[in-house]
Design a protein around this motif. Structure first.
Motif: not given
Length: 197
Positions: A18-19, A34, A38-42, A44, A98
């Motif tokens: 997690t972040m 941040y 950008r995000s947790l998805e980024h 990962r 991605d």
């Protein structure tokens, strides 16, 4: 940050990242994170790109100067070693793809080129090479995925079983048809018989 995240997923598991856990590991406030990710998805996806690149490098070094069964065995051993050494990164390489990231795509292509080189050693090209490569990847992924979760309960040595798998793969690739063609399934054959009546 990506390296720290990669260390975390290997230690705790890919799904546990997690972040907040990354910020804690880095010793910084969560909002500060941040500014870099950008995000947790980024995050990962970046770990997936790192992992795919590392795996591709391992396989490339393993098969350098080798061909056919020798290349196959060394590629398989390098693949398994990476998956066991970096279980979280290995999972990331399959689950956080991605297709818009040039770095990740190039890393993926490096892995594909390694497998393609092994196929050429068995004189397999085009459709036959694709079918055989999918067979190889499925076999290796299946074994290491079960092993990674301690799914092999029998006392038989896992190293022995893996070497047996590589020998079986070598035999299969050595006799692989060079003109691979789709084989009709039972359902398709049944339908064909009915339509011919």
């Amino acid at each position: 940050m990506v390296d720290t995240g990669a260390t975390l997923v290997d230690r705790d598991g890919f799904e546990q990242l997690t972040m907040a856990s990354l910020a804690k590991e880095l010793g910084i406030a969560l909002p500060s994170l941040y500014a870099h990710v950008r995000s947790l998805e980024h995050l990962r996806q970046q770990i997936a790109a790192l992992a795919t690149g590392e795996l591709g490098l391992r396989m490339s070094e393993a098969i350098e100067g080798r061909a056919r069964s020798e290349a196959l065995f060394e590629l398989g051993r390098a693949y398994r070693a990476y998956a066991l050494q970096h279980p979280g990164r290995y999972v990331a390489s399959f689950t956080a793809v991605d297709t818009t990231d040039p770095e990740q795509l190039e890393a993926g292509m490096r892995c594909i080129r390694c497998i393609t080189a092994v196929m050429r050693g068995y004189e397999l090209v085009e459709a036959a090479a694709t079918d055989a490569a999918r067979f190889l990847r499925s076999s290796l992924h299946g074994f290491v995925s079960i092993e990674r979760i301690e799914g092999f309960a029998h006392p038989r040595s896992r190293e022995g079983s893996f070497e047996a798998l590589l020998l079986a793969l070598d035999r299969a690739l050595s006799t692989w048809p060079s003109d691979s063609k789709p084989v009709a399934t039972g359902a398709t054959r049944t339908k064909s018989k009915k339509s011919s009546r």
